[in-house]
Design a protein around this motif. Sequence first.
Motif, short mmCIF file in Angstrom:
data_model
loop_
_atom_site.label_atom_id
_atom_site.label_comp_id
_atom_site.label_asym_id
_atom_site.label_seq_id
_atom_site.Cartn_x
_atom_site.Cartn_y
_atom_site.Cartn_z
N TYR A 74 -14.18 -0.87 -7.72
CA TYR A 74 -13.22 -1.86 -7.20
C TYR A 74 -11.80 -1.53 -7.70
O TYR A 74 -10.83 -1.50 -6.94
CB TYR A 74 -13.66 -3.26 -7.66
CG TYR A 74 -13.02 -4.43 -6.94
CD1 TYR A 74 -12.08 -4.26 -5.93
CD2 TYR A 74 -13.38 -5.74 -7.28
CE1 TYR A 74 -11.52 -5.36 -5.28
CE2 TYR A 74 -12.81 -6.84 -6.64
CZ TYR A 74 -11.88 -6.64 -5.65
OH TYR A 74 -11.32 -7.72 -5.01
N ALA A 75 -11.70 -1.23 -9.01
CA ALA A 75 -10.39 -0.88 -9.59
C ALA A 75 -9.84 0.36 -8.90
O ALA A 75 -8.65 0.43 -8.55
CB ALA A 75 -10.54 -0.63 -11.09
N SER A 76 -10.72 1.33 -8.67
CA SER A 76 -10.28 2.57 -8.02
C SER A 76 -9.83 2.31 -6.58
O SER A 76 -8.83 2.87 -6.11
CB SER A 76 -11.45 3.56 -8.06
OG SER A 76 -11.24 4.56 -7.13
N LEU A 77 -10.57 1.44 -5.88
CA LEU A 77 -10.20 1.11 -4.49
C LEU A 77 -8.80 0.49 -4.45
O LEU A 77 -7.95 0.87 -3.63
CB LEU A 77 -11.22 0.13 -3.91
CG LEU A 77 -10.92 -0.35 -2.50
CD1 LEU A 77 -11.32 0.72 -1.48
CD2 LEU A 77 -11.66 -1.65 -2.19
N ILE A 78 -8.55 -0.47 -5.35
CA ILE A 78 -7.24 -1.13 -5.40
C ILE A 78 -6.16 -0.08 -5.66
O ILE A 78 -5.10 -0.07 -5.03
CB ILE A 78 -7.21 -2.20 -6.53
CG1 ILE A 78 -8.27 -3.27 -6.31
CG2 ILE A 78 -5.82 -2.80 -6.69
CD1 ILE A 78 -7.92 -4.33 -5.32
N ASN A 79 -6.47 0.82 -6.59
CA ASN A 79 -5.52 1.87 -6.94
C ASN A 79 -5.23 2.76 -5.72
O ASN A 79 -4.07 3.05 -5.41
CB ASN A 79 -6.15 2.70 -8.08
CG ASN A 79 -5.15 3.59 -8.75
OD1 ASN A 79 -3.96 3.29 -8.75
ND2 ASN A 79 -5.62 4.68 -9.32
N GLN A 80 -6.30 3.14 -4.99
CA GLN A 80 -6.12 3.98 -3.80
C GLN A 80 -5.29 3.25 -2.74
O GLN A 80 -4.43 3.82 -2.10
CB GLN A 80 -7.49 4.35 -3.20
CG GLN A 80 -8.13 5.58 -3.82
CD GLN A 80 -9.54 5.81 -3.31
OE1 GLN A 80 -10.51 5.45 -3.96
NE2 GLN A 80 -9.67 6.40 -2.14
N MET A 81 -5.57 1.96 -2.57
CA MET A 81 -4.86 1.19 -1.54
C MET A 81 -3.40 0.97 -1.94
O MET A 81 -2.52 0.92 -1.10
CB MET A 81 -5.54 -0.15 -1.31
CG MET A 81 -6.83 -0.02 -0.53
SD MET A 81 -7.44 -1.66 -0.16
CE MET A 81 -8.58 -1.29 1.16
N ASP A 82 -3.19 0.83 -3.25
CA ASP A 82 -1.83 0.66 -3.77
C ASP A 82 -0.96 1.87 -3.48
O ASP A 82 0.20 1.76 -3.12
CB ASP A 82 -1.95 0.50 -5.30
CG ASP A 82 -1.23 -0.71 -5.79
OD1 ASP A 82 -0.93 -1.58 -4.97
OD2 ASP A 82 -0.97 -0.77 -7.01
N ARG A 83 -1.59 3.03 -3.67
CA ARG A 83 -0.84 4.28 -3.48
C ARG A 83 -0.58 4.53 -2.00
O ARG A 83 0.43 5.10 -1.63
CB ARG A 83 -1.63 5.46 -4.06
CG ARG A 83 -1.56 5.55 -5.57
CD ARG A 83 -1.94 6.94 -6.03
NE ARG A 83 -3.14 7.40 -5.37
CZ ARG A 83 -4.34 7.48 -5.93
NH1 ARG A 83 -4.49 7.14 -7.17
NH2 ARG A 83 -5.38 7.91 -5.27
N ASN A 84 -1.50 4.10 -1.14
CA ASN A 84 -1.41 4.39 0.30
C ASN A 84 -1.59 3.12 1.10
O ASN A 84 -2.67 2.86 1.63
CB ASN A 84 -2.55 5.34 0.71
CG ASN A 84 -2.17 6.76 0.50
OD1 ASN A 84 -1.07 7.17 0.84
ND2 ASN A 84 -3.10 7.51 -0.07
N GLN A 85 -0.53 2.34 1.22
CA GLN A 85 -0.66 1.07 1.92
C GLN A 85 -1.05 1.31 3.38
O GLN A 85 -0.61 2.27 4.01
CB GLN A 85 0.69 0.34 1.87
CG GLN A 85 0.52 -1.10 1.50
CD GLN A 85 1.77 -1.90 1.78
OE1 GLN A 85 2.80 -1.38 2.18
NE2 GLN A 85 1.68 -3.19 1.55
N PHE A 86 -1.90 0.43 3.91
CA PHE A 86 -2.35 0.46 5.31
C PHE A 86 -3.21 1.68 5.64
O PHE A 86 -3.38 2.00 6.81
CB PHE A 86 -1.19 0.36 6.30
CG PHE A 86 -0.35 -0.87 6.12
CD1 PHE A 86 -0.93 -2.11 6.01
CD2 PHE A 86 1.04 -0.78 6.05
CE1 PHE A 86 -0.17 -3.25 5.84
CE2 PHE A 86 1.81 -1.91 5.88
CZ PHE A 86 1.20 -3.15 5.77
N ASN A 87 -3.68 2.39 4.62
CA ASN A 87 -4.66 3.43 4.91
C ASN A 87 -6.05 2.86 4.65
O ASN A 87 -6.19 1.79 4.08
CB ASN A 87 -4.36 4.69 4.11
CG ASN A 87 -3.24 5.47 4.79
OD1 ASN A 87 -3.04 5.35 5.99
ND2 ASN A 87 -2.51 6.24 4.01
#
Length: 254
Positions: free
Chosen positions: A66-79
């Motif tokens: 979950y933490a990693s998902l948030i991190n990935q989404m933070d770096r690449n918004q709307f991906n």
Amino acid sequence: MKKKSDLKPFGDYLEIISHSHDRYKVFDDFLTIIVCTLSLGRKEELYKSTIKPYTKEEIDLFCSAYASLINQMDRNQFNDPFGDYFGEHLSNAQNGQFFTPQYVSDLMAVLANVPKAGKDTGNEKDKRVYDPACGSGRLLLSSAKLNRERYFVGADISYTCCLMTLINMCLNSLRGEVYHMNSLSNTVWHRWLIMIDEFSKLPFIYEVEEEKETTPKPAAVLIEEREEKKEVKIKPLEAFDNNGIGFVTFTAKA
Ligand SMILES: C[S@@+](CC[C@H](N)C(=O)[O-])C[C@H]1O[C@@H](n2cnc3c(N)ncnc32)[C@H](O)[C@@H]1O
């Protein structure tokens, strides 16, 4: 506590859990856990029953995912990291579940001529984006890259796809709705709203339970009612009516 830079892609953690559980179920449970955490405490029982089959170590792995998902989404918004994982590890083309590559869906959003943010034509049709076979919701996300102020509506026959779309929309703070339904026959099984709480400005998910609920209350009211253990009184759900929605149709009609 892991540092952001130590986190592996979220799928790596799910893969470890999948050594001892069915991979599809692990992914579904991961989605359910996230939806529960974004539902302002209204899904506590579902949360408990979902994590029950897992060990403490496995639950920690879900937390890291979950933490990693948030991190990935933070770096690449709307991906859409879900769609990529699903396509690589889970899709066996059941129900035509191949998702549009991100760069193609970005192009489609431009070609669909989505009005830019702030450009309000006054036409209801220009304010909604609808994908009646939304998969993981990536066409909606591409549209949000151009104008995030619109109202996004996704529908899919697959419950898993609906959860992916819901989370993608909620974690990107997009307002809208997701329908678990057969878009050809207009049969609806589940409906969720993604709302932005007026006080905290945080997004949350509200599942509309048929016969019981209608317009959701603000988060603050929900929390207060939960704490007081009052029953939430709600009016019947309006019938789903495609004709009332003006939308940009991305997916070709059958
Ligand atoms: C090819 S995928 C496209 C997903 C997404 N629109 C995209 O472009 O990435 C087709 C989706 O349609 C859904 N689907 C198939 N039949 C459907 C139906 N009768 N009603 C709603 N969704 C359906 C599938 O579950 C699948 O997620």
